[in-house]
Motif scaffolding. Structure first.
Motif, PDB file in Angstrom:
ATOM      1  N   VAL A 299       0.951  -1.189  -0.040  1.00 21.98           N
ATOM      2  CA  VAL A 299      -0.077  -0.070   0.040  1.00 21.98           C
ATOM      3  C   VAL A 299       0.996   1.189   0.064  1.00 21.98           C
TER       4      VAL A 299
ATOM      5  N   ARG B  41      -8.277   2.789   1.684  1.00 20.14           N
ATOM      6  CA  ARG B  41      -8.043   3.658   0.769  1.00 20.14           C
ATOM      7  C   ARG B  41      -9.216   3.964   0.118  1.00 20.14           C
TER       8      ARG B  41
ATOM      9  N   GLN C  30       1.537   5.801  -7.380  1.00 16.84           N
ATOM     10  CA  GLN C  30       0.237   6.711  -7.826  1.00 16.84           C
ATOM     11  C   GLN C  30      -0.148   7.734  -7.092  1.00 16.84           C
TER      12      GLN C  30
ATOM     13  N   TRP D  61      -8.158  -4.938  -3.725  1.00 17.51           N
ATOM     14  CA  TRP D  61      -7.496  -3.781  -4.653  1.00 17.51           C
ATOM     15  C   TRP D  61      -8.457  -3.614  -5.739  1.00 17.51           C
TER      16      TRP D  61
ATOM     17  N   VAL E   1      -6.792   1.250  -8.880  1.00 18.84           N
ATOM     18  CA  VAL E   1      -5.285   0.857  -8.527  1.00 18.84           C
ATOM     19  C   VAL E   1      -4.864   0.647  -9.833  1.00 18.84           C
TER      20      VAL E   1
ATOM     21  N   LEU F 214       0.807  -2.766  -9.346  1.00 13.88           N
ATOM     22  CA  LEU F 214       0.384  -3.412  -8.355  1.00 13.88           C
ATOM     23  C   LEU F 214       0.892  -4.948  -8.284  1.00 13.88           C
TER      24      LEU F 214
ATOM     25  N   MET G 207       2.540   1.643  -3.240  1.00 12.70           N
ATOM     26  CA  MET G 207       1.617   2.177  -4.303  1.00 12.70           C
ATOM     27  C   MET G 207       1.114   3.705  -4.069  1.00 12.70           C
ATOM     28  N   ASP G 208       1.077   4.030  -2.766  1.00  9.80           N
ATOM     29  CA  ASP G 208       0.939   5.588  -2.471  1.00  9.80           C
ATOM     30  C   ASP G 208       1.832   6.406  -3.223  1.00  9.80           C
TER      31      ASP G 208
ATOM     32  N   SER H  82      -2.730   5.166  -3.526  1.00  8.31           N
ATOM     33  CA  SER H  82      -2.629   3.804  -3.998  1.00  8.31           C
ATOM     34  C   SER H  82      -4.200   3.415  -4.833  1.00  8.31           C
TER      35      SER H  82
END
Length: 181
Positions: A75, A141, A82, A99, A151, A156, A78-79, A85
């Motif tokens: 997570v 999220r 992107q 996700w 996502v 991912l 990915m934060d 996330s």
């Protein structure tokens, strides 16, 4: 001498020409029932009710992974990738993250050792948008927090392969869906 004036097409003919010139952009939804279902689902979630949603279609597919400490690292990664996330639901009872990814992702998902991707005909129950903590599934999220962006599937998959969150969901998910190996 003036040129002869051509008769203008009747109103219905003009409208038909405009429709035809719009091409594919004008195509009506194949099934208005799907649109109605999507709108009612989103209204129910927004109104604070949990609601069951069919995966695939025009909404989203879902990637399922562990929700342990390692998965929290995914997570965080990915934060960074992107700038948030994308929507993630945590289910503390099952120990899974859900996700939300682009519709059609399940057909492009390559077998993965640490996650599973599902699309239609499967369903998922979305928690109400105001559910941000246990008990039960909640938005780790939320959709609103990430501006309705899903996502990103490729990053991912790579993040899950890099961090390798355990335990993997494969056997438990297969048992839940009644799939025998």
């Amino acid at each position: 001498m003036t040129a002869p004036v051509e008769a203008l097409p009747a109103g219905a003919d003009v409208m038909q020409q405009l429709v035809e010139s719009a091409g594919e952009a004008y195509q009506q939804a194949a099934d208005m029932t799907d649109l109605t279902e999507v709108i009612s689902t989103l209204m129910a979630v927004d109104a604070g009710r949990e609601t069951r949603v069919r995966l695939g279609g025009n909404l989203f597919d879902v990637v399922i992974s562990s929700s342990g400490l390692q998965a929290r690292g995914v997570v965080a990664l990915m934060d960074e990738i992107q700038g948030g996330s994308g929507p993630v639901i945590e289910d503390p009872e099952s120990g899974w993250f859900y996700w939300l990814v682009q519709p059609g992702s399940s057909s492009r998902w390559k077998p993965h050792s640490h996650a599973v991707c599902l699309g239609g005909p499967h369903t998922i129950t979305l928690p109400s948008l105001n559910r941000a903590a246990p008990p039960g599934p909640y938005w780790l999220r939320p959709l609103a927090q990430v501006s309705n962006r899903l996502v990103a599937l490729g990053p991912l998959s790579e993040a899950l392969a890099q961090i390798r969150p355990e335990p993997t969901p494969h056997a438990a998910l297969a048992a839940q869906l009644g799939i025998a190996f």
